[in-house]
Design an enzyme around this catalytic site. Structure first.
Site, PDB file in Angstrom:
ATOM      1  CE  LYS A  75      -0.840   0.642   4.549  1.00  0.00           C
ATOM      2  NZ  LYS A  75      -1.271   1.404   5.214  1.00  0.00           N
ATOM      3  CB  THR A  76       3.805   2.464   2.689  1.00  0.00           C
ATOM      4  OG1 THR A  76       3.197   1.889   3.133  1.00  0.00           O
ATOM      5  CG2 THR A  76       4.465   3.204   2.488  1.00  0.00           C
TER       6      THR A  76
ATOM      7  CG  ASP B 106      -1.854   5.823   4.318  1.00  0.00           C
ATOM      8  OD1 ASP B 106      -2.321   4.144   3.845  1.00  0.00           O
ATOM      9  OD2 ASP B 106      -0.646   4.826   4.964  1.00  0.00           O
ATOM     10  CD  GLU B 107      -3.314   2.218   8.334  1.00  0.00           C
ATOM     11  OE1 GLU B 107      -4.200   1.892   8.814  1.00  0.00           O
ATOM     12  OE2 GLU B 107      -2.220   2.487   8.107  1.00  0.00           O
TER      13      GLU B 107
ATOM     14  CD  GLN C 176      -4.119  -3.936   8.306  1.00  0.00           C
ATOM     15  OE1 GLN C 176      -3.447  -3.280   9.631  1.00  0.00           O
ATOM     16  NE2 GLN C 176      -3.910  -4.301   7.085  1.00  0.00           N
TER      17      GLN C 176
ATOM     18  NE  ARG D 264       0.895  -5.027  11.576  1.00  0.00           N
ATOM     19  CZ  ARG D 264       1.121  -4.603  10.162  1.00  0.00           C
ATOM     20  NH1 ARG D 264       1.514  -3.937   9.444  1.00  0.00           N
ATOM     21  NH2 ARG D 264      -0.494  -4.503   9.617  1.00  0.00           N
TER      22      ARG D 264
END
Length: 738
Positions: free
Chosen positions: A33-34, A220-221, A251, A608
């Site tokens: 995503k980044t 983002d997020e 998330q 993670r």
DNA sequence: CAGCTGTATCTTTTT
DNA sequence: GATACAGCTG
């Protein structure tokens, strides 16, 4: 240099190239995503010729913002200036700094953190007839924050009929609280989000200015945005609709903070012609880890649904560690860390230990410290929340904004100057009567009849000190100001001569670190060609999360909460304390939405991990000062048995126990009860028994007195060369085998 | 009236 | 195991 999109997969690339109109990118954990977001920014600048100042990017942490900017710069091959990238709070603060006057503040406004906020709430409710024993400032604070996040105003609350309980008082508290903040020229965290929306709504020309500037907006997020953040973005993009949001409903872990998962679930309804891209290939985790994480999260009902897959190898099974006590659990982690580092040749910095609550870190820290393993702690008592730092920062705040009575009251008698609460109270009353800020009241202390000349001299001394520094602040640099201040106010002297040698040293060191960070800020700002005034530094301090200060360079194990781990990745991850009530954490009643959020948190933690995932629990744990037996987390149950490898003491029974725990709860309970009973029988310790203590290390039992939990145990600690008498209930000793 | 000392009360997660 | 507050002392 032409930008290449070759490193992107087809979905990522499509999302990058779709620059116009609303775009929703549903990006699973580890799906790049980044990479996609940064490529999109670079693409806009390089290929579409968009000026950086026409782009606004909102990230979840300042650290993420910094990293993203760097990645865009390396993609383009040159520095990018004029791009606005940061958290909602820092972007909003920046706008408010520019537009403060329009909203009735000065550009030197202070940002109130939770602590300042609590003081403000206390002050406000003391003037109203709120039954204070019924509603704590903290409860009120939370309610206020929630209401503000929903972009509700006092009048909205007054309009609600038949208000019960706290709701009866809330609107008037809210009203007075806002008035108080304004008098103090202060904004709290929630105001930072709300005020720009008000600004935009009341001043169409100002809204237009920003909407025209930010032709392309990325968030983002997005799953963790609240109503106010949603509205802020909406105001900005409503003309051009060039909005790209990225998120993953699996998330969403900030519901408790007012984040509204329906912002992402309903994006397509809000922005009718939105294009949706799904990123479902995971590049981060080995297959077993991903399968396990998927198996857990699929138990949730509020999902859009994604099928995350990976081309990566299976990797090893997830290892479950079962400790007898929390200390024992910590020691099992330690063993595995040793194993990973010395046998498997990994670095300490590849390892992260995650937990649900900050309180869990202590026992792990103790164990690591005893064994000379260096670690860094994210969260807990944050750097800028340390007392010695807040002291100096409060001085700086008052110098910048004299209307800040919270900062003033914090420092007027620190270091001790003989100005007590009573005196401050008198001046406060006087100032209220005269309708002047408290600081001005200090300057006119002689007019307060009930204050003795000796006392008013002390007050004047303080007033003159601050006045002197206000003048100085325009003449010398911020670092010079801070260090001169620390010396002349007596703070430095106070901490240097503190009773506790160790504490004194660390406090002085922290103060010096503060000076360094002011210098760094100065340099960084100059490089960016932005102002480096004291106001901006204080703003940065207020909005700095602990994670933003995390240093990824030094080779040490990282300890942090599951929340803080969002967006990060590590080769080896430990998720600890997987017990009912702790993970999932349970307050009062078990509510299904809350359970789902806990499950998402588990999912965030699991995803993670790149290569190795350890899941640990303890059969008993000390919580709220009592030792309790525990039940394995239901999340362990939700992972297919064949993905797990259970090790540790009595592993066979442990694994079969929680493998069946849903159907055989009584059996698990009886098993655990048996275990705990075994622990508390009195033959655990006998004279000559070797024991381990987290702080004192290894020792030998010399003498026993009394029975049960109250039993006194005398232990010779060999490493320290001392004898200690410990009460069994609190001793936290672990018996060592011969 | 300031300042110290002992006790009560916690600990969810954070911008 | 740390902090905030109440109550006591000088």
């Amino acid at each position: 240099m032409a930008l290449t999109l070759d490193s992107l997969n087809p979905q990522q690339r499509a999302a990058v190239e779709r620059t116009e109109g609303p775009v929703l990118i549903l990006a699973g954990a580890g799906s790049g995503k980044t990479r996609t977001l940064t490529a999109r920014m670079a693409y806009l600048i390089e290929e579409k010729g968009v000026a950086p100042e026409n782009i606004l990017a909102v990230t979840f942490t300042n650290k993420a913002a910094r990293e993203m900017k760097e990645r865009v710069e390396s993609l383009i091959g040159s520095a990018v200036n004029g791009l606005w990238i940061g958290t909602f709070h820092s972007i909003c603060a920046r706008i408010m700094r520019i537009e403060a006057e329009v909203m009735g503040y000065t550009r030197s406004f202070t940002i109130y953190d939770v602590d300042d906020q609590a003081r403000a709430v206390k002050k406000v409710i003391s003037t109203l007839s709120v039954p204070q024993q019924l509603y704590t400032p903290k409860m009120i604070q939370n309610r206020l924050s929630r209401v503000k996040n929903q972009f509700l105003f006092p009048e909205d609350l007054y309009a609600i009929e038949d208000r019960q309980g706290l709701d009866e008082y809330l609107p008037s508290i809210y009203l007075s609280y806002q008035r108080f903040l304004k008098e103090n020229n202060a904004l709290d965290f929630d105001d930072l989000l709300i005020k720009p929306i008000e600004l935009f709504k009341e001043n169409p020309d100002i809204r237009k200015k920003y909407a025209d500037r930010f032709r392309y907006v990325m968030v983002d997020e997005y799953q963790d945005t609240n109503k106010a953040q949603y509205l802020f973005i909406k105001e900005l993009v409503k003309d051009h609709k060039n909005l790209c949001v990225v998120g993953d409903e699996d998330q969403a872990i900030y519901g408790w903070r007012g984040a509204d998962i329906s912002n992402i679930l309903d994006f397509k309804k809000d922005y009718k012609d939105a294009t949706v891209f799904k990123l479902e290939e995971n590049y981060r985790s080995n297959k077993n880890i991903l399968l396990a994480a998927n198996a857990v999260v699929k138990n949730n009902t509020e999902r859009l649904g994604k099928d995350l897959w990976t081309q990566r190898p299976d990797g090893e099974k997830l290892e479950v560690l079962v400790g007898q006590t929390d200390l024992d659990e910590a020691k099992k982690l330690l063993e595995k860390i040793h194993d990973e580092v010395f046998t498997r040749k990994r670095s300490f910095k590849d390892i992260a230990i995650l937990y649900r609550t900050n309180a869990q870190s202590r026992i792990i820290e103790d164990t690591l410290r005893r064994n000379a393993i260096s670690y860094k702690l994210v969260g807990g008592v944050k750097f800028y929340e340390r007392k010695e730092i807040k002291d100096i920062v409060s001085y700086l705040k008052l110098i910048v904004n004299q209307r800040d009575s919270i900062a003033l009251k914090r420092i007027i008698n620190f270091p001790l100057r003989g100005i007590g609460d009573t005196t401050v109270g008198k001046i406060e009353k006087f100032s209220e009567l005269e309708q002047i800020p408290l600081f001005e009241g200090l300057g006119r202390v002689e007019e307060v009849a009930s204050i003795s000349p000796a006392m008013s001299q002390r007050v004047t001394g303080f007033y003159n000190l601050i006045t002197k520094f206000i003048k100085l602040s325009t003449e010398i640099s911020a670092v010079e100001l801070a260090s001169t201040l620390a010396a002349e106010s007596g703070i430095m002297h106070h901490y240097q001569t503190e009773y506790d040698q160790y504490e004194s040293e660390s406090r002085v060191q922290n103060i010096q670190e503060l000076f360094r960070s002011i210098e760094e800020f100065d340099e960084r700002r100059r490089e960016e060609g932005r102002e480096a005034d004291l106001e901006s530094f204080l703003e940065e301090v207020s909005l700095m999360a602990d994670i933003d200060r995390m240093n990824t360079e030094d080779n040490s194990v990282t300890l942090m909460t599951l929340h803080a781990a969002k967006g990060l990745e590590f080769p080896v991850v430990f998720i600890t304390g997987l017990e009912m009530g702790l993970m999932p954490l349970q307050r009062n009643s078990a509510n299904l939405n809350e359970l789902e959020e806990e499950r998402r948190l588990m999912y965030v933690g699991m995803t993670r991990a790149e290569e190795r995932l350890y899941l640990s629990m303890s059969r008993s744990r000390r919580r709220n000062n009592s030792f309790n037996k525990t039940m394995p987390s239901l999340f362990l149950d939700e992972i297919p048995r064949d993905l797990l490898h259970v090790t540790g003491y009595n592993s066979a029974s442990a694994s079969s126990d929680y493998g069946r725990s849903r159907r055989h709860k009584t059996k698990v309970k009886s098993y655990l009860t048996r275990e705990v009973e075994n622990q508390s029988t009195d033959d655990t310790y006998k004279v000559g028994q070797k024991v381990y203590h987290a702080t004192f290390g290894k020792g030998i039992v010399r003498q026993l007195e009394g029975q049960g939990d109250r039993m006194k145990i005398s232990v010779d600690f060999t490493d320290e060369g001392i004898t200690k008498k410990l009460i069994k209930e609190f001793a936290n000793l672990t018996p060592l085998e011969e």
